[in-house]
Design a protein around this motif. Structure first.
Motif, mmCIF file in Angstrom:
data_model
loop_
_atom_site.group_PDB
_atom_site.id
_atom_site.type_symbol
_atom_site.label_atom_id
_atom_site.label_comp_id
_atom_site.label_asym_id
_atom_site.label_seq_id
_atom_site.Cartn_x
_atom_site.Cartn_y
_atom_site.Cartn_z
ATOM 1 N N PHE A 408 0.866 -1.180 0.000
ATOM 2 C CA PHE A 408 0.000 0.000 0.000
ATOM 3 C C PHE A 408 0.904 1.231 0.000
ATOM 4 O O PHE A 408 1.635 1.477 0.969
ATOM 5 C CB PHE A 408 -0.896 -0.020 1.241
ATOM 6 N N VAL A 409 0.874 2.004 -1.096
ATOM 7 C CA VAL A 409 1.786 3.133 -1.268
ATOM 8 C C VAL A 409 1.024 4.430 -1.030
ATOM 9 O O VAL A 409 0.045 4.727 -1.726
ATOM 10 C CB VAL A 409 2.395 3.131 -2.681
ATOM 11 N N GLY A 410 1.471 5.224 -0.061
ATOM 12 C CA GLY A 410 0.801 6.461 0.306
ATOM 13 C C GLY A 410 1.628 7.693 -0.018
ATOM 14 O O GLY A 410 2.863 7.630 -0.118
ATOM 15 N N ALA A 411 0.947 8.829 -0.190
ATOM 16 C CA ALA A 411 1.581 10.118 -0.458
ATOM 17 C C ALA A 411 1.632 10.918 0.844
ATOM 18 O O ALA A 411 0.604 11.145 1.485
ATOM 19 C CB ALA A 411 0.803 10.881 -1.526
ATOM 20 N N ALA A 412 2.814 11.379 1.234
ATOM 21 C CA ALA A 412 3.022 11.937 2.570
ATOM 22 C C ALA A 412 2.260 13.231 2.826
ATOM 23 O O ALA A 412 1.843 13.498 3.948
ATOM 24 C CB ALA A 412 4.511 12.173 2.813
ATOM 25 N N ASN A 423 3.682 15.208 17.599
ATOM 26 C CA ASN A 423 2.630 16.225 17.471
ATOM 27 C C ASN A 423 2.135 16.374 16.041
ATOM 28 O O ASN A 423 1.468 17.356 15.713
ATOM 29 C CB ASN A 423 3.103 17.578 18.018
ATOM 30 N N TRP A 424 2.484 15.411 15.175
ATOM 31 C CA TRP A 424 1.897 15.386 13.831
ATOM 32 C C TRP A 424 1.819 13.945 13.341
ATOM 33 O O TRP A 424 2.806 13.215 13.369
ATOM 34 C CB TRP A 424 2.706 16.221 12.845
ATOM 35 N N TYR A 425 0.617 13.572 12.929
ATOM 36 C CA TYR A 425 0.337 12.211 12.492
ATOM 37 C C TYR A 425 -0.428 12.259 11.174
ATOM 38 O O TYR A 425 -1.145 13.219 10.899
ATOM 39 C CB TYR A 425 -0.512 11.455 13.517
ATOM 40 N N ASP A 426 -0.288 11.213 10.391
ATOM 41 C CA ASP A 426 -0.931 11.185 9.084
ATOM 42 C C ASP A 426 -1.481 9.785 8.821
ATOM 43 O O ASP A 426 -0.944 8.793 9.324
ATOM 44 C CB ASP A 426 0.102 11.553 8.000
ATOM 45 N N SER A 427 -2.540 9.732 7.999
ATOM 46 C CA SER A 427 -3.110 8.429 7.661
ATOM 47 C C SER A 427 -2.150 7.587 6.831
ATOM 48 O O SER A 427 -2.323 6.377 6.720
ATOM 49 C CB SER A 427 -4.427 8.611 6.895
ATOM 50 N N THR A 428 -1.114 8.223 6.245
ATOM 51 C CA THR A 428 -0.106 7.450 5.527
ATOM 52 C C THR A 428 0.975 6.906 6.460
ATOM 53 O O THR A 428 1.885 6.212 6.008
ATOM 54 C CB THR A 428 0.565 8.315 4.441
ATOM 55 N N THR A 434 2.628 4.048 16.441
ATOM 56 C CA THR A 434 2.393 5.223 17.271
ATOM 57 C C THR A 434 1.679 4.764 18.531
ATOM 58 O O THR A 434 1.432 3.578 18.721
ATOM 59 C CB THR A 434 1.525 6.267 16.531
ATOM 60 N N ASN A 435 1.308 5.711 19.391
ATOM 61 C CA ASN A 435 0.564 5.331 20.583
ATOM 62 C C ASN A 435 -0.904 5.079 20.289
ATOM 63 O O ASN A 435 -1.681 4.828 21.201
ATOM 64 C CB ASN A 435 0.717 6.382 21.689
ATOM 65 N N CYS A 436 -1.312 5.155 18.999
ATOM 66 C CA CYS A 436 -2.692 4.864 18.611
ATOM 67 C C CYS A 436 -2.825 3.622 17.750
ATOM 68 O O CYS A 436 -3.921 3.086 17.635
ATOM 69 C CB CYS A 436 -3.298 6.040 17.843
ATOM 70 N N TRP A 437 -1.764 3.189 17.093
ATOM 71 C CA TRP A 437 -1.883 2.005 16.241
ATOM 72 C C TRP A 437 -0.553 1.275 16.148
ATOM 73 O O TRP A 437 0.514 1.837 16.359
ATOM 74 C CB TRP A 437 -2.361 2.379 14.836
ATOM 75 N N GLU A 438 -0.655 -0.024 15.831
ATOM 76 C CA GLU A 438 0.528 -0.824 15.556
ATOM 77 C C GLU A 438 0.923 -0.641 14.090
ATOM 78 O O GLU A 438 0.084 -0.387 13.227
ATOM 79 C CB GLU A 438 0.255 -2.295 15.843
ATOM 80 N N ALA A 439 2.210 -0.789 13.817
ATOM 81 C CA ALA A 439 2.706 -0.595 12.457
ATOM 82 C C ALA A 439 2.187 -1.690 11.530
ATOM 83 O O ALA A 439 2.160 -2.865 11.900
ATOM 84 C CB ALA A 439 4.228 -0.591 12.452
ATOM 85 N N LEU A 440 1.776 -1.294 10.336
ATOM 86 C CA LEU A 440 1.397 -2.247 9.296
ATOM 87 C C LEU A 440 2.599 -2.448 8.374
ATOM 88 O O LEU A 440 3.115 -1.474 7.815
ATOM 89 C CB LEU A 440 0.203 -1.737 8.496
ATOM 90 N N PRO A 441 3.053 -3.678 8.187
ATOM 91 C CA PRO A 441 4.281 -3.909 7.417
ATOM 92 C C PRO A 441 4.116 -3.756 5.918
ATOM 93 O O PRO A 441 5.092 -3.875 5.179
ATOM 94 C CB PRO A 441 4.633 -5.361 7.777
ATOM 95 N N ASN A 442 2.892 -3.485 5.438
ATOM 96 C CA ASN A 442 2.665 -3.386 3.990
ATOM 97 C C ASN A 442 2.442 -1.945 3.522
ATOM 98 O O ASN A 442 2.009 -1.733 2.392
ATOM 99 C CB ASN A 442 1.456 -4.235 3.585
ATOM 100 N N VAL A 443 2.735 -0.963 4.367
ATOM 101 C CA VAL A 443 2.505 0.446 4.018
ATOM 102 C C VAL A 443 3.845 1.156 3.858
ATOM 103 O O VAL A 443 4.737 1.030 4.701
ATOM 104 C CB VAL A 443 1.664 1.159 5.095
ATOM 105 N N ILE A 444 3.989 1.914 2.771
ATOM 106 C CA ILE A 444 5.183 2.738 2.564
ATOM 107 C C ILE A 444 4.726 4.160 2.244
ATOM 108 O O ILE A 444 3.770 4.372 1.497
ATOM 109 C CB ILE A 444 6.081 2.156 1.447
ATOM 110 N N ASN A 445 5.390 5.128 2.824
ATOM 111 C CA ASN A 445 4.990 6.532 2.814
ATOM 112 C C ASN A 445 6.032 7.331 2.037
ATOM 113 O O ASN A 445 7.228 7.224 2.314
ATOM 114 C CB ASN A 445 4.889 7.015 4.265
ATOM 115 N N VAL A 446 5.604 8.163 1.064
ATOM 116 C CA VAL A 446 6.537 8.743 0.105
ATOM 117 C C VAL A 446 6.509 10.280 0.155
ATOM 118 O O VAL A 446 5.451 10.897 0.057
ATOM 119 C CB VAL A 446 6.207 8.277 -1.330
#
Length: 614
Positions: A408-412, A423-428, A434-446
């Protein structure tokens, strides 16, 4: 994801060897909690194995949540309660935190329990801070023990389901994830509704139907040079002289492979003009397509439109955003016209979402999943100063991405924000913990780089942004037979998606985690990007951050590793040299199994200590 066991008339017994941890639930919803109050809930943990299970430690992602186990050592079949307390002093709004449970279960040494709560600070007249969303509706995920959605419900049944929960009507969004959309009664706000519904014991979570933004910037100068991103000779782009070699080295990569047509890339966006001369032959054949639950559907025209209209044709209505992305990924190369995409022989699946809402995007992801997409390009997103459910975390979207087996390729983003996880979080950023979710190993942020190998002045960056790729003044396909220049991390993401498709064409045996890692490790280390990206420090770059390099990725995959390497003391290879053994003065002889799926191998090189031989 919860898995429920339904007991049929035939009773089957089984014995699990070793220690096996089991929880009665992996989410705890505290509902609406008054500010300053302390509330306690519990989770049952059981040892389903045959050996003792030890709860080694409990760890919370914030000081406002504490956890304590009744017993730390459980015999086979034994159980205990984990008591979780929420201290609502000093916190406010929509809270989502994690409690990690560490045990000696070798199959699951760390399990996460998701904590949800809505902290009511008594400011009932003030609407809580919330990102853009569809008015008058919410999304809910039902607990399968209480409600099981099948998709066969008639509207009367769905409306009864909604009325029982104080809403007007309902529609099924996705059966496999038990996700429905509830239409609210007149006068109830979305904030009040999803706060109220999160207290419903039959609902795992409720959330707004969020709206996402495209991550494109429109350049103001139409006289731009073409395609520096794939071949930069130092040409002038919009008055700025480029740096030769500040590109993804695509020309060299094409000497290794230009694609085989075996990889499917889903463009989850505003639609793709599949009639464009550069894209016609690249489009996925959807004649035997499946629906979002994996059931036969058929008749999909190169994809599907989830925008809510009766017409399911993914052809765009005005916007050229998705068509531009598709051209970057896979415009036909070496055809004497226009431009060349990164992958000259790829299947592009057009998945249209005109509103970019959670409901549309989630359905699009499940459609791509069931129809064999290998890569999803997602040039959209949303960000905020906290990672909770009101600003960034979208549980329905997160769960859909987690179940997608590909990359899953996301745009930063294009606002010069630092994705620092503080103090800054993104859906990508779902690829980073983070303190809200575990890392998904299939996501890359560009992130976005320019024709001088600098990060664009307005690109987002930070420790949760993986790599950079060209994104300023990118020339690609538009509606009809045209081409257009666009700028943004929207344009950077499809370069990564295209290279990922080339890599999987060349090495289909790679896992998604291996592919993500080779994209991050085999780029060019750019000094000015040091400390600005995930790859901006060792082990990725000693001095710099990683800018995508297609040739580097493919070249690294073209250097195969042999297997079954063995050494012998004689040419008949009957007496092996064991580990730690010595040949003395005898000539050693070697034997190995050649790698498979690498094409013609020109030769081998053998390195022994400080010696090197061909």
């Amino acid at each position: 994801m919860k898995r429920w066991l339904y007991i049929l008339p035939t009773l089957c017994a089984y014995v699990t060897c070793g220690q096996t941890v089991w929880f009665d639930r992996d989410r705890v919803n505290f509902g609406c909690v008054r500010a300053g109050a302390t509330v306690v809930r519990s989770v049952t943990v059981r040892n389903d194995g045959s050996a003792p299970l030890r709860i080694e430690r409990l760890q919370s992602s914030c000081t406002c949540v504490r956890a304590r186990a009744g017993d730390e050592l459980l015999a086979a079949g034994g159980s205990t309660e984990i008591e979780i307390s929420l201290d609502a002093a000093g916190v406010s709004g929509n809270l989502r935190r994690l409690v990690y449970v560490y045990t000696n279960d070798p199959a699951a040494p760390r399990r996460a329990i998701i904590i949800n709560a809505i902290i009511d600070s008594n400011a009932r007249d003030a609407e809580p801070q919330m990102r853009p969303h569809q008015p008058g509706e919410v999304l809910v995920c039902f607990d399968r023990q209480c409600v099981q959605l099948t998709g066969d419900e008639d509207q009367d049944e769905l409306d009864a389901l909604a009325r029982a929960r104080g809403c007007r009507s309902a529609s099924v969004e996705h059966c496999a994830s038990n996700l429905a959309r509830l239409t609210l009664n007149e006068g109830e706000s979305v904030a009040d509704a999803f706060s109220r519904l999160n207290e419903d014991p039959t609902i795992v979570f409720a959330q707004p139907n969020f709206v996402y933004e495209q991550r494109e910037m429109v350049p103001n100068d139409p006289e731009l040079d073409k395609q520096y991103a794939v071949y930069n000779t130092g040409q002038i782009v919009s008055g700025q002289t480029g740096v030769a070699g500040a590109d993804i080295q695509a020309v060299d990569a094409w000497n290794i492979t230009t694609g085989t047509g075996s990889v499917i890339v889903a463009v989850l966006d505003t639609g793709v003009d599949y009639s464009h001369p550069e894209l016609q032959s690249q489009m996925w054949d959807g004649s035997d397509c499946l629906d979002t639950n994996g059931n036969p559907l058929g008749g999909c025209i190169h994809g599907y439109d989830f925008s809510g209209s009766d017409d399911k044709d993914p052809f765009p209505s005005g916007s050229n955003h998705g068509t531009h992305l598709a051209g970057i990924i896979g415009a036909v190369g070496n055809n004497g016209i226009g431009v060349a995409g990164v992958n000259w022989d790829v299947q592009i699946m057009a998945v249209r979402s005109s509103g970019l809402t959670t409901a549309e995007l989630v359905q699009g992801i499940y459609f791509a999943t069931h129809n064999g997409a290998d890569v999803i390009n997602a040039s959209w997103g949303w960000a905020g100063t906290t990672c909770d459910a009101a600003l960034v975390l979208d549980e329905a979207l997160y769960d859909a991405i987690a179940q997608f087996p590909g990359l899953f390729v996301g745009a930063a983003g294009n606002n010069n924000h630092n994705h620092n996880g503080v103090n800054w979080y993104d859906s990508t950023d779902y690829g980073h913990e983070t303190n809200c979710w575990e890392a998904l190993p299939n996501v890359i942020n560009v992130a976005m780089s320019d024709n001088r190998d600098q990060l664009s002045s307005n690109t987002d960056f930070g420790i949760n942004v993986d790599i950079a790729a060209p994104g300023t003044r990118v020339y690609s396909t538009s509606l009809g037979t045209g081409y257009v220049y666009k700028t943004g991390t929207s344009m950077s993401a499809p370069y990564v998606a295209g290279v990922a498709a080339l890599a999987w064409d060349f090495r289909p045996d790679l896992s998604v985690t291996e592919l993500r890692e080779v994209l991050r490790t085999e780029g060019d280390c750019i000094p000015s990007m040091a400390g600005k990206l995930t790859t901006g420090s060792p082990p990725y770059c000693d001095n710099g951050g990683t800018r995508l390099n297609a040739y580097g990725v493919l070249a690294s995959l073209a250097s195969p590793t042999v297997t079954d390497l063995a050494a012998y003391t004689a040419p008949d290879r009957t007496t092996p040299i064991v580990d730690g053994g010595s040949t003395g003065d005898v000539q050693p002889y070697f034997e190995w199994s050649p790698p498979e799926g690498q094409g013609i191998i020109a030769g081998y090189a053998l390195s022994i200590g400080n010696l090197f031989t061909d």
